[in-house]
Design a protein around this motif. Structure first.
Motif, PDB file in Angstrom:
ATOM      1  N   ILE A   1      41.600  33.697  21.302  1.00  0.00           N
ATOM      2  CA  ILE A   1      40.209  34.141  21.282  1.00  0.00           C
ATOM      3  C   ILE A   1      40.127  35.663  21.359  1.00  0.00           C
ATOM      4  CG2 ILE A   1      38.062  34.168  22.638  1.00  0.00           C
ATOM      5  CD1 ILE A   1      38.696  31.179  23.278  1.00  0.00           C
ATOM      6  N   VAL A   2      40.978  36.283  22.190  1.00  0.00           N
ATOM      7  CA  VAL A   2      40.994  37.749  22.273  1.00  0.00           C
ATOM      8  C   VAL A   2      41.348  38.357  20.922  1.00  0.00           C
ATOM      9  CG1 VAL A   2      42.081  39.769  23.329  1.00  0.00           C
ATOM     10  CG2 VAL A   2      41.587  37.760  24.724  1.00  0.00           C
ATOM     11  N   ALA A   3      42.490  37.957  20.358  1.00  0.00           N
ATOM     12  CA  ALA A   3      42.951  38.530  19.092  1.00  0.00           C
ATOM     13  C   ALA A   3      42.042  38.151  17.932  1.00  0.00           C
ATOM     14  CB  ALA A   3      44.382  38.080  18.813  1.00  0.00           C
TER      15      ALA A   3
ATOM     16  N   SER B   1      43.986  49.638  28.085  1.00  0.00           N
ATOM     17  CA  SER B   1      43.727  50.072  29.458  1.00  0.00           C
ATOM     18  C   SER B   1      42.451  49.441  29.999  1.00  0.00           C
ATOM     19  CB  SER B   1      43.643  51.599  29.533  1.00  0.00           C
ATOM     20  OG  SER B   1      42.565  52.096  28.768  1.00  0.00           O
ATOM     21  N   ALA B   2      41.445  49.313  29.141  1.00  0.00           N
ATOM     22  CA  ALA B   2      40.217  48.634  29.560  1.00  0.00           C
ATOM     23  C   ALA B   2      40.498  47.170  29.856  1.00  0.00           C
ATOM     24  CB  ALA B   2      39.146  48.762  28.477  1.00  0.00           C
ATOM     25  N   ALA B   3      41.280  46.522  28.989  1.00  0.00           N
ATOM     26  CA  ALA B   3      41.611  45.105  29.185  1.00  0.00           C
ATOM     27  C   ALA B   3      42.382  44.893  30.483  1.00  0.00           C
ATOM     28  CB  ALA B   3      42.417  44.598  27.990  1.00  0.00           C
ATOM     29  N   LEU B   4      43.335  45.794  30.768  1.00  0.00           N
ATOM     30  CA  LEU B   4      44.106  45.674  32.002  1.00  0.00           C
ATOM     31  C   LEU B   4      43.222  45.882  33.234  1.00  0.00           C
ATOM     32  CD1 LEU B   4      47.317  47.612  30.899  1.00  0.00           C
ATOM     33  CD2 LEU B   4      47.180  45.179  31.470  1.00  0.00           C
ATOM     34  N   SER B   5      42.221  46.756  33.104  1.00  0.00           N
ATOM     35  CA  SER B   5      41.287  46.976  34.213  1.00  0.00           C
ATOM     36  C   SER B   5      40.361  45.779  34.398  1.00  0.00           C
ATOM     37  CB  SER B   5      40.466  48.246  33.961  1.00  0.00           C
ATOM     38  OG  SER B   5      41.299  49.387  33.896  1.00  0.00           O
ATOM     39  N   TYR B   6      39.906  45.205  33.281  1.00  0.00           N
ATOM     40  CA  TYR B   6      39.023  44.038  33.357  1.00  0.00           C
ATOM     41  C   TYR B   6      39.714  42.863  34.029  1.00  0.00           C
ATOM     42  CZ  TYR B   6      34.916  45.398  30.603  1.00  0.00           C
ATOM     43  OH  TYR B   6      33.754  45.965  30.171  1.00  0.00           O
ATOM     44  N   GLY B   7      41.048  42.840  33.924  1.00  0.00           N
ATOM     45  CA  GLY B   7      41.785  41.731  34.519  1.00  0.00           C
ATOM     46  C   GLY B   7      41.503  41.569  35.998  1.00  0.00           C
TER      47      GLY B   7
ATOM     48  N   PHE C   1      45.701  41.241  28.062  1.00  0.00           N
ATOM     49  CA  PHE C   1      46.813  42.140  27.761  1.00  0.00           C
ATOM     50  C   PHE C   1      47.519  41.740  26.467  1.00  0.00           C
ATOM     51  CE2 PHE C   1      51.443  42.857  28.071  1.00  0.00           C
ATOM     52  CZ  PHE C   1      51.436  44.236  27.942  1.00  0.00           C
ATOM     53  N   LEU C   2      47.873  40.467  26.355  1.00  0.00           N
ATOM     54  CA  LEU C   2      48.623  40.005  25.182  1.00  0.00           C
ATOM     55  C   LEU C   2      47.810  40.158  23.900  1.00  0.00           C
ATOM     56  CD1 LEU C   2      50.293  36.771  26.630  1.00  0.00           C
ATOM     57  CD2 LEU C   2      51.441  38.915  26.024  1.00  0.00           C
ATOM     58  N   GLY C   3      46.534  39.763  23.945  1.00  0.00           N
ATOM     59  CA  GLY C   3      45.689  39.836  22.753  1.00  0.00           C
ATOM     60  C   GLY C   3      45.500  41.260  22.271  1.00  0.00           C
ATOM     61  N   THR C   4      45.173  42.176  23.193  1.00  0.00           N
ATOM     62  CA  THR C   4      44.951  43.570  22.787  1.00  0.00           C
ATOM     63  C   THR C   4      46.256  44.233  22.345  1.00  0.00           C
ATOM     64  OG1 THR C   4      45.101  44.256  25.120  1.00  0.00           O
ATOM     65  CG2 THR C   4      42.904  43.897  24.217  1.00  0.00           C
ATOM     66  N   LEU C   5      47.375  43.872  22.957  1.00  0.00           N
ATOM     67  CA  LEU C   5      48.670  44.424  22.548  1.00  0.00           C
ATOM     68  C   LEU C   5      49.017  43.986  21.123  1.00  0.00           C
ATOM     69  CD1 LEU C   5      51.337  45.908  23.169  1.00  0.00           C
ATOM     70  CD2 LEU C   5      52.211  43.737  24.096  1.00  0.00           C
ATOM     71  N   ILE C   6      48.863  42.707  20.849  1.00  0.00           N
ATOM     72  CA  ILE C   6      49.162  42.181  19.504  1.00  0.00           C
ATOM     73  C   ILE C   6      48.318  42.890  18.452  1.00  0.00           C
ATOM     74  CG2 ILE C   6      48.940  40.146  18.010  1.00  0.00           C
ATOM     75  CD1 ILE C   6      49.658  38.464  20.553  1.00  0.00           C
TER      76      ILE C   6
END
Length: 482
Positions: free
Chosen positions: A20-22, A60-66, A266-271
């Motif tokens: 869903i993220v990717a 960085s935003a995604a990691l913060s949202y975590g 993290f995984l979705g935004t990294l991919i």
């Protein structure tokens, strides 16, 4: 139906959430926006820097949202986070902007992009049905766009399991197709001297403008001018990388959300970051940055003047010849259809959460017999279709992108507020690199917003106006509740 009988079921795993993220991030932008970026900065190195900065900001935003997702693993995501840190008015303004423009506007834009590329196979879609002067044109493409929204909305009312199957299929398909495009593009492009030529003077930046008489003006960019141009054009790559936060809207249906939401973010935004950077390297290996709008050839047009801004199509043409146009059109159809599946699935959950909090239409807070917020989904569908008809979704998206960035800043700053106000709250996951990475995100994004205020005052002002319109609406909902 009684809420005791029907509730959101946790049936989505890590792979589903990452999909869903990717899938929500990858729409049509990656195949188009590099053309405008090339006109704005005219430099191979700076284009890649902008995409890299976009990826780092998004991650960085995604990691913060975590951290927030771990604290509040409930349907509604960002709406819930903002409310806990700032109160109901701020959260309503976010939800209002998402409903009126951000989510529904993106759904409309992506649906029309799907229809636009469908017209490559079915030219009848270009037929005009209604035309009023030069301000309003209604074509078969808009009919198909609305039909695709209706179909995906119906699919998602059949329950999250049906929606996730569609999402996983289309996300997997477009990821495979994108990797194929990148590999083939580099294989073909590296046999030529295009890439080396593009990087011969890779840090020489310039802005290219096509004047009304067809002449071209090129302005060299250095210092503050370069920073301003980058700050303005990064909005293109940020828009292409947006919607990563949609997975937080469906937190109520994710298994072990305290772990799986941070991981999927993290995984979705990294991919997607890796894919976007590699795709741009492939473009630069296949096409020269500079070109002329009337060259008559794909190579002569270059990235800067790719036909109708379709740099992805131009790249495919260089790989496969004329058949590349159809291959790329098919890929974008898959990409946009899958993107909208995720956007529609997620958006309905946000409006469901708002309704449960008496900040949206009460009926949107009901679940159907498949435990899906069907009425919230159909309300989202209705407004997105109206935007398709109006043809104004593109303008609205431009106005709202600035507001969307402000809400990202607000949400991440909420981490600092909640750490101070609720130091003992359970935090299964803590923001990576806190406080440095969240602060860097806030500072860099704030600088981008300042640049947009200076260089695109009209759009940013109208974005703030749309947000401000939500204030009287908020008090209307309060009065209705009383």
């Amino acid at each position: 139906m009684s809420e005791l009988k029907h509730e959101l079921k946790r049936s989505l795993g890590l792979i589903d959430a990452t999909s869903i993220v990717a899938g929500s991030m990858i729409g049509s932008g990656i195949f188009i926006v590099t053309t405008q970026m090339a006109k704005d900065v005219g430099s191979a190195a700076w284009i890649l820097v902008i995409w890299l900065v976009t990826g780092l900001l998004t991650m960085s935003a995604a990691l913060s949202y975590g951290e927030l997702a771990g604290m509040m693993p409930n349907a509604g995501g960002q709406f819930v986070y903002i409310q806990r840190a700032y109160g109901k008015l701020a959260s309503f303004l976010y939800g209002w902007t998402v409903f009126t423009v951000i989510q529904t506007g993106v759904i409309a834009a992506v649906a029309v992009a799907f229809a636009k590329y469908s017209a490559v196979f079915f030219p009848v879609l270009d037929t005009e049905l209604i035309k009023i002067g030069d301000s309003f044109v209604f074509t078969n493409k808009q009919v198909l766009a609305m039909a695709s929204i209706l179909l995906l909305t119906y699919i998602n009312t059949r329950g999250v399991k049906t929606g996730k199957s569609i999402q996983l299929f289309f996300t997997s398909t477009k990821l495979i197709a994108l990797f194929a495009l990148i590999i083939l593009g580099l294989y073909v492009g590296l046999k030529t001297d295009v890439l080396s030529n593009n990087f011969a003077n890779m840090w020489d930046a310039s802005k290219t403008i096509v004047n009304p008489d067809g002449s071209i003006t090129v302005t060299k960019l250095v210092g503050i001018g370069l920073i301003g141009a980058m700050g303005a054009t990064i909005i293109n790559s940020l828009f292409s990388s947006d919607a990563w936060n949609n997975v937080t809207f469906i937190a109520g249906e994710i298994k072990d959300p305290k772990k799986n939401i941070p991981r999927s973010l993290f995984l979705g935004t990294l991919i997607v970051t890796i894919i976007y950077i590699l795709a741009n390297v492939a473009y630069l290996a296949l096409l020269p940055i500079n070109g002329t709008p009337d060259s008559g050839s794909v190579l002569g047009n270059g990235i800067m003047f790719a036909s109708e801004d379709r740099v992805g199509t131009a790249a495919a043409n260089m790989i496969m010849g004329n058949i590349g146009v159809f291959v790329m059109a098919g890929l974008i159809m898959i990409s946009t259809f899958g993107c909208n599946s995720g956007l529609i699935l997620s958006g309905g959950r946000l409006f469901y959460a708002m309704a449960k909090d008496n900040l949206f239409f009460k009926a949107a807070g009901d679940l159907n017999d498949k435990d899906a917020p069907a009425r919230a989904l159909w309300l989202q569908c209705l407004w997105a279709c109206i935007l398709c008809i109006s043809g104004k979704y593109g303008d609205l998206l431009t106005y709202a992108t600035f507001a969307s960035l402000l809400f990202y800043i607000l949400t991440i700053y909420g981490i600092f507020i909640l750490r101070k106000n609720e130091p003992n709250a359970e935090r299964p996951y803590k923001a990576f690199g806190y406080p440095i990475i969240p602060i860097l995100y806030i500072v860099v994004t704030a600088l981008i917003c300042i640049s947009l205020l200076i260089y695109d005052t009209k759009s940013t002002g109208l974005g703030l106006f749309i947000v401000g319109l939500g204030i009287p609406v908020y008090y209307l909902f309060l009065n209705k509740k009383e």
